[in-house]
Motif scaffolding. Structure first.
Motif, PDB file in Angstrom:
ATOM      1  N   SER A 208      16.628   3.302  -2.910  1.00 48.16           N
ATOM      2  CA  SER A 208      15.188   3.378  -3.181  1.00 48.16           C
ATOM      3  C   SER A 208      14.885   2.386  -4.285  1.00 48.16           C
ATOM      4  CB  SER A 208      14.798   4.801  -3.607  1.00 48.16           C
ATOM      5  OG  SER A 208      15.308   5.076  -4.912  1.00 48.16           O
TER       6      SER A 208
ATOM      7  N   SER B 266      12.797  -1.991   1.440  1.00 48.52           N
ATOM      8  CA  SER B 266      11.445  -1.643   1.874  1.00 48.52           C
ATOM      9  C   SER B 266      10.502  -2.617   1.174  1.00 48.52           C
ATOM     10  CB  SER B 266      11.113  -0.205   1.477  1.00 48.52           C
ATOM     11  OG  SER B 266      10.979  -0.115   0.063  1.00 48.52           O
TER      12      SER B 266
ATOM     13  N   THR C 189       8.576  -2.095  -1.107  1.00 44.18           N
ATOM     14  CA  THR C 189       8.518  -1.812  -2.544  1.00 44.18           C
ATOM     15  C   THR C 189       9.813  -2.149  -3.274  1.00 44.18           C
ATOM     16  OG1 THR C 189       9.192   0.487  -2.171  1.00 44.18           O
ATOM     17  CG2 THR C 189       6.829   0.034  -2.200  1.00 44.18           C
TER      18      THR C 189
ATOM     19  N   GLU D 181      12.459  13.808  -3.344  1.00 49.61           N
ATOM     20  CA  GLU D 181      12.926  13.588  -1.970  1.00 49.61           C
ATOM     21  C   GLU D 181      14.057  14.542  -1.577  1.00 49.61           C
ATOM     22  OE1 GLU D 181      11.647  11.951   0.327  1.00 49.61           O
ATOM     23  OE2 GLU D 181      10.594  10.194  -0.440  1.00 49.61           O
TER      24      GLU D 181
ATOM     25  N   LEU E   6       0.839   6.695  -8.929  1.00 47.74           N
ATOM     26  CA  LEU E   6       1.756   6.340  -7.848  1.00 47.74           C
ATOM     27  C   LEU E   6       2.767   7.455  -7.609  1.00 47.74           C
ATOM     28  CD1 LEU E   6       2.942   4.362  -5.787  1.00 47.74           C
ATOM     29  CD2 LEU E   6       4.269   3.353  -7.662  1.00 47.74           C
TER      30      LEU E   6
ATOM     31  N   ASP F 260       1.117  10.171  -5.719  1.00 46.71           N
ATOM     32  CA  ASP F 260       0.977   9.710  -4.335  1.00 46.71           C
ATOM     33  C   ASP F 260       2.274   9.909  -3.569  1.00 46.71           C
ATOM     34  OD1 ASP F 260      -1.599   8.925  -4.885  1.00 46.71           O
ATOM     35  OD2 ASP F 260      -1.246   6.784  -4.633  1.00 46.71           O
ATOM     36  N   MET F 261       3.402   9.596  -4.197  1.00 45.46           N
ATOM     37  CA  MET F 261       4.683   9.711  -3.515  1.00 45.46           C
ATOM     38  C   MET F 261       5.059  11.168  -3.267  1.00 45.46           C
ATOM     39  SD  MET F 261       6.924   6.510  -5.033  1.00 45.46           S
ATOM     40  CE  MET F 261       6.815   6.948  -6.764  1.00 45.46           C
TER      41      MET F 261
ATOM     42  N   GLY G 202       2.993  12.167  -0.247  1.00 49.78           N
ATOM     43  CA  GLY G 202       3.529  11.575   0.975  1.00 49.78           C
ATOM     44  C   GLY G 202       4.824  12.232   1.418  1.00 49.78           C
TER      45      GLY G 202
ATOM     46  N   ARG H  71       5.552  14.523   5.022  1.00 50.62           N
ATOM     47  CA  ARG H  71       6.662  14.286   5.947  1.00 50.62           C
ATOM     48  C   ARG H  71       7.486  15.557   6.155  1.00 50.62           C
ATOM     49  NH1 ARG H  71       4.775   9.920   3.796  1.00 50.62           N
ATOM     50  NH2 ARG H  71       5.027   7.868   4.774  1.00 50.62           N
TER      51      ARG H  71
ATOM     52  N   ASP I 289      -3.407   9.349  -1.897  1.00 43.72           N
ATOM     53  CA  ASP I 289      -3.136   9.193  -0.471  1.00 43.72           C
ATOM     54  C   ASP I 289      -2.474   7.884  -0.070  1.00 43.72           C
ATOM     55  OD1 ASP I 289      -5.231   7.498  -1.033  1.00 43.72           O
ATOM     56  OD2 ASP I 289      -6.662   8.463   0.338  1.00 43.72           O
ATOM     57  N   SER I 290      -2.000   7.102  -1.029  1.00 38.08           N
ATOM     58  CA  SER I 290      -1.477   5.786  -0.670  1.00 38.08           C
ATOM     59  C   SER I 290      -0.147   5.867   0.071  1.00 38.08           C
ATOM     60  CB  SER I 290      -1.305   4.918  -1.920  1.00 38.08           C
ATOM     61  OG  SER I 290      -0.228   5.352  -2.725  1.00 38.08           O
ATOM     62  N   ARG I 291       0.527   7.013   0.021  1.00 40.15           N
ATOM     63  CA  ARG I 291       1.810   7.151   0.714  1.00 40.15           C
ATOM     64  C   ARG I 291       1.720   8.087   1.929  1.00 40.15           C
ATOM     65  NH1 ARG I 291       2.380   3.340  -1.927  1.00 40.15           N
ATOM     66  NH2 ARG I 291       4.215   2.636  -3.069  1.00 40.15           N
TER      67      ARG I 291
END
Length: 225
Positions: A43, A71, A73, A138, A176, A179-180, A183, A187, A219-221
């Motif tokens: 990551s 990725s 990023t 995660e 950020l 956002d993550m 997101g 998932r 909501d960016s992710r």
């Protein structure tokens, strides 16, 4: 935390409480125990590699796999690929090279599992258990993915033991990070249907926090609709 201020501005008290609720949900809180191998998921966060090394030094596994390509990023931060940079960091920290395997192709968590299994098989290792090391937010999705893709192994998840405020400060962008979180939770909720992960219960208060944050611009992710 009264107001979390990152590079994108101030996060309200309510939004921060919602973010902390989701952060806590993402934590699996597995009891750490010795495993056949450790797998560090690539990551933007080099802390994953550092924490993997720390667990290795505790004797929790004899060999580690770093997995991940790039990725959008991470291309600038890790131009040679996430797993390659993780390996270099581990060697700089004193891990012997024979204890570090690299899987440089995976572009998602499912591939992290599948390709790491292949790399281990090529090295003559068929693990009974894996200790998956990832970013703190995660853990749950990583666990759900590995259990779906690699059901024959016992899966333990671990991440750097840090709270949301300290993690956001380390990243330098609280907006950020939230956002993550949002997101990653989306998932967890939607990936079981196409068969990417196992199904996990999501409490109603966590779902409510997700909806409030998503509706208020975190909501960016989020996955494209």
């Amino acid at each position: 935390m009264a107001d979390a201020e990152g590079q994108q501005g101030v996060i309200s008290d309510q939004a921060w409480r919602d973010a902390e609720l989701i952060w806590d949900y993402h934590q699996m809180r597995h009891e750490l125990r010795p495993c056949s191998v450790g797998i560090g998921l690539g990551s933007h966060d080099l802390g994953v590699a550092s924490h993997t090394v720390g667990l290795y030094r505790q004797g929790l596994f004899p060999v580690m796999v770093f997995t991940g390509s790039n990725s959008p990023t991470t291309k600038e931060r890790f131009p040679r690929g996430e797993a390659v940079h993780y390996r270099e960091h581990a060697l700089e920290l004193g891990v012997p090279k024979e204890a570090v395997l690299v899987e440089p192709k995976a572009a998602n968590t499912g591939q992290n599992a599948v390709f790491s299994r292949q790399v281990l098989a090529e090295a003559g290792i068929v693990p009974e258990s894996v200790l998956v090391v990832c970013k703190p937010y995660e853990e749950r999705r990583s666990y759900a993915t590995f259990k779906k893709v690699w059901p024959e192994v016992d899966v333990v998840c671990a991440s750097e033991p840090v709270g949301l405020a300290a993690y956001a400060e380390g990243i330098g962008d609280a907006k950020l990070v939230v956002d993550m979180l949002v997101g990653a939770l989306q998932r967890v909720m939607v990936y079981p249907e196409p068969g990417f992960t196992i199904l996990q219960e999501v409490p109603e208060d966590v779902v409510g926090a997700f909806r409030r944050l998503a509706d208020s611009g975190f909501d960016s992710r989020l996955l494209p609709r």
